[in-house]
Motif scaffolding. Structure first.
Motif, PDB file in Angstrom:
ATOM      1  N   GLU A  92      -7.842  20.319  45.749  1.00 38.66           N
ATOM      2  CA  GLU A  92      -8.431  19.958  44.542  1.00 38.66           C
ATOM      3  C   GLU A  92      -9.382  20.950  43.842  1.00 38.66           C
ATOM      4  N   VAL A  93      -9.164  20.761  42.729  1.00 36.56           N
ATOM      5  CA  VAL A  93      -9.953  21.856  41.492  1.00 36.56           C
ATOM      6  C   VAL A  93     -10.970  21.059  40.936  1.00 36.56           C
ATOM      7  N   LEU A  94     -12.409  21.274  41.144  1.00 30.88           N
ATOM      8  CA  LEU A  94     -13.268  20.602  40.588  1.00 30.88           C
ATOM      9  C   LEU A  94     -13.891  21.318  39.167  1.00 30.88           C
ATOM     10  N   ARG A  95     -14.024  20.644  38.039  1.00 34.66           N
ATOM     11  CA  ARG A  95     -14.674  21.067  37.026  1.00 34.66           C
ATOM     12  C   ARG A  95     -14.088  22.293  36.581  1.00 34.66           C
ATOM     13  N   LYS A 135     -10.552  18.232  33.751  1.00 31.65           N
ATOM     14  CA  LYS A 135     -11.908  18.372  34.457  1.00 31.65           C
ATOM     15  C   LYS A 135     -11.603  18.477  35.877  1.00 31.65           C
ATOM     16  N   GLU A 136     -10.681  17.581  36.466  1.00 30.81           N
ATOM     17  CA  GLU A 136     -10.280  17.815  37.804  1.00 30.81           C
ATOM     18  C   GLU A 136      -8.757  17.916  38.141  1.00 30.81           C
ATOM     19  N   MET A 137      -8.389  18.513  39.117  1.00 29.19           N
ATOM     20  CA  MET A 137      -6.917  18.454  39.537  1.00 29.19           C
ATOM     21  C   MET A 137      -6.933  18.295  41.046  1.00 29.19           C
ATOM     22  N   ARG A 138      -5.839  17.761  41.450  1.00 37.21           N
ATOM     23  CA  ARG A 138      -5.411  17.419  42.773  1.00 37.21           C
ATOM     24  C   ARG A 138      -4.071  17.841  43.019  1.00 37.21           C
ATOM     25  N   SER A 139      -3.704  18.149  44.316  1.00 37.81           N
ATOM     26  CA  SER A 139      -2.268  18.556  44.573  1.00 37.81           C
ATOM     27  C   SER A 139      -2.145  18.054  45.990  1.00 37.81           C
ATOM     28  N   TYR A 140      -1.034  17.313  46.226  1.00 42.55           N
ATOM     29  CA  TYR A 140      -0.644  16.847  47.545  1.00 42.55           C
ATOM     30  C   TYR A 140       0.504  17.664  48.153  1.00 42.55           C
ATOM     31  N   ARG A 152       3.918  18.416  46.389  1.00 40.77           N
ATOM     32  CA  ARG A 152       4.929  17.368  46.173  1.00 40.77           C
ATOM     33  C   ARG A 152       4.495  16.428  45.208  1.00 40.77           C
ATOM     34  N   GLN A 153       3.109  16.584  44.731  1.00 38.53           N
ATOM     35  CA  GLN A 153       2.308  16.154  43.599  1.00 38.53           C
ATOM     36  C   GLN A 153       1.249  16.745  43.084  1.00 38.53           C
ATOM     37  N   ASN A 154       1.291  16.941  41.888  1.00 39.16           N
ATOM     38  CA  ASN A 154       0.178  17.371  41.192  1.00 39.16           C
ATOM     39  C   ASN A 154      -0.371  16.536  40.024  1.00 39.16           C
ATOM     40  N   TRP A 155      -1.991  16.074  40.275  1.00 38.83           N
ATOM     41  CA  TRP A 155      -2.660  15.333  39.523  1.00 38.83           C
ATOM     42  C   TRP A 155      -3.541  16.179  38.520  1.00 38.83           C
TER      43      TRP A 155
END
Length: 603
Positions: free
Chosen positions: A392-395, A415-420, A427-430
């Motif tokens: 996850e990337v914050l800010r 603002k924020e990113m998440r990767s699974y 497989r997933q990028n949010w």
């Protein structure tokens, strides 16, 4: 009478005073004296015509040395003798020599002993078959077909031959040298210099030191048998089960489990398949604490591709060591650069906690994977057996992907990113919060760029196949525009916070030592976190109506009560203070964007 007084005064002042004593000079008498023998005979026609044959309680004296034996041939002219049977030599209170046969040369002060020789010097005993003792220089050379052995209160040393120095109380041993003691120590080497007073041994040549907790390989080592501390030189290695440490110079304390290395230090853990290198490294095996600096590198080779990570300083802390709940913390700070063939990263500092298998990068972190770049104020990566499972990337999160033409970039800002990840593959990028997307769709037929798709939304989820192909995209309420490539406004090609830091990217495992800072003015400015203002406290008197000040007017019986005024609506933000200087409902400021010069960033 006057002459007598004068002589008396001279004799009084010539006497030594206090405890001072004149030093006794070494005797100049070099003759060997036969003190005693039960019988003495002389045969000029025998095998020893110039010798006196003495038998029974034979005793010789020469310059402080006393020797006894059963029989002897005394050569008075050459100032020497041959001794046989129960030969015993004694010199002072600290040195003695026994053997079955001996020869003594009084002119050179040389003693030769054969068969079952035992030299005793203070608390040491030297056993050998043949010994040559030079009394003038205090040197005893020992050798024999079965080797020699030296013992004291703690240690036992064996070798093919050796030399003992009585003046300095140290010994030298050569060939097949072995030192053992009751502490489980065993040293095998070719050459050893042993100092009895300090219990220190200087070992040279290929050597192996086996201790309770470790094994040392060295060609130049100082070892203290009392404290179990060693100083190793000449590229030595310490083995502690699956862990090894190698350096140009090493200081090792086996009791405390402490190792300190200087010069090209390599610490290797074959169980966890990781390494720690540097010009200066400290590791405490019992506490699990480590420290590395000066070209410090942490290496992980548990995966098919090896990861190299460099920082000015690397520290390791371990809790609950040697238990099932062991936990480790790794701190790498200042000028951190990491390289793996499929992953590169740069940041100011990094922390890894084994408790939650989380690695956190702080202060301008940038991560590259193939043609993609990811950055933000803080990046967290969660591992599962050295494999990424979540990130996850914050800010101020920004991801940039370079297109095949090297001119256009796909971009996502939020603002924020998440990767699974599954099996190490994303497989997933949010993307969450103020999402802005610049995407260049490609024609499947000829692989040309169709146009530019600019989209704004609050949340976006991308699902990716194991082959790294985009399967689908989900967005909440969004607004977007597809521009033909030739009609795209120039400002739409780059997001306001677009940045491409390819010049900082590590190119190989040697490039991690070269710090490449961001261009001046392109550093990420940390956003200040907005905190909701506290609600102002009101006193009881302020909340109650002031009845004393304003009296309620009487209402006539025939007059209806006036209508009760409606209660005013509460403000939208109930937490707002009633301070008139502070707005009741402060609006959240927009997220500041970092505008970067496009031309310099692309290069």
């Amino acid at each position: 009478m006057v002459l007598c007084l004068f002589c008396f005064s001279l004799s009084f002042y010539a006497r030594p005073r206090g405890k001072a004593r004149p030093r006794k000079a070494r005797s100049t008498d070099t003759r060997v004296y036969l003190q005693h023998a039960d019988t003495l005979s002389y045969d000029i026609y025998g095998p020893h015509p110039d010798a006196q044959f003495v038998r029974g309680h034979v005793s010789f004296l020469h310059r402080g040395m006393h020797l006894t034996c059963d029989t002897a041939y005394f050569y008075e002219n050459s100032n020497s003798f041959e001794a046989y049977g129960n030969v015993k030599l004694r010199q002072g209170d600290t040195l003695s020599l026994v053997s079955r046969r001996g020869y003594y040369d009084g002119n050179n002060e040389m003693a030769h002993a054969w068969h079952d020789v035992i030299l005793t010097h203070r608390n040491e005993k030297l056993y050998c078959d043949t010994l040559d003792f030079d009394r003038m220089y205090g040197i005893a050379d020992a050798y024999g077909a079965e080797g020699i052995k030296l013992t004291n209160k703690k240690d036992v040393l064996t070798a093919d031959w050796g030399r003992h120095f009585t003046d300095t109380d140290h010994s030298e041993f050569f060939y097949n040298v072995v030192l053992t003691n009751d502490n489980g120590l065993r040293i095998d080497t070719d050459t050893m210099y042993y100092y009895n007073k300090t219990s220190r041994a200087h070992i040279t040549g290929p050597s192996v030191i086996k201790q309770k907790n470790s094994v040392v390989h060295s060609e130049d080592c100082w070892y203290n048998t009392s404290t179990e501390r060693s100083e190793l030189f000449g590229r030595s290695t310490i083995y502690d089960g699956p862990k090894t440490i190698t350096a140009d110079s090493l200081y090792h304390d086996d009791k405390a489990g402490y190792s300190e290395g200087y010069g090209n230090v390599v610490y290797n853990d074959t169980t966890n398949r990781n390494m720690l290198t540097g010009e200066y490294v400290i590791y405490h095996d019992q506490t699990g604490e480590g420290y590395a600096t000066n070209r410090a590198v942490a290496i992980d080779y548990s995966q098919p591709d090896t990861l190299w990570m460099h920082g000015d300083t690397i520290r390791i802390y371990t809790t609950d060591i040697n238990t099932d709940s062991v936990q480790r913390e790794v701190y790498c700070y200042n000028h951190v650069r990491a390289y793996r063939r499929d992953l590169q990263a740069v940041c100011d500092s990094l922390v890894f906690l084994s408790k939650d298998s989380c690695m956190t990068m702080y202060k301008d972190p940038v991560v590259w994977t193939q043609g993609s770049q990811l950055l933000g104020e803080e990046i967290k990566v969660y591992m599962n057996d050295s494999t990424i499972r979540y990130a996850e990337v914050l800010r101020q999160a920004l991801t940039v992907e370079k297109m095949s033409d090297s001119l256009h970039f796909n971009q996502v800002s939020s603002k924020e990113m998440r990767s699974y990840f599954v099996d190490g593959k994303v497989r997933q990028n949010w993307a969450i919060g103020n999402v802005q997307v610049v995407y260049y769709p490609i024609d499947d037929g000829d692989s040309t760029i169709i146009g530019l798709n600019y989209t704004e939304t609050d949340t976006m989820k991308m699902y990716i196949s194991p082959e790294r192909k985009l399967e689908k995209i989900w967005m909440s309420k969004n607004s977007g525009t597809l521009y033909p490539l030739t009609q795209t406004p120039p400002e739409k090609h780059r997001l306001p916070n677009f940045a491409w830091f390819d010049y900082m990217r590590p190119t190989d495992k040697d490039d991690i030592f070269v710090w490449k800072p961001k261009t001046a003015g392109t550093e990420l400015k940390e956003e200040r976190q907005r905190v909701a203002p506290r609600r102002a406290k009101r006193t009881i008197q302020e909340s109650q109506p002031q009845q004393e000040a304003t009296a309620t007017p009487a209402t006539p019986d025939n007059q209806e009560n006036p209508a009760t005024p409606e209660k005013p609506e509460s403000p939208e933000n109930p937490e707002s203070p009633e301070n008139p200087e502070t707005p009741a409902s402060p609006a959240t400021p927009e997220k500041p964007s970092t505008t970067l010069p496009s031309s310099s960033s692309e290069k």
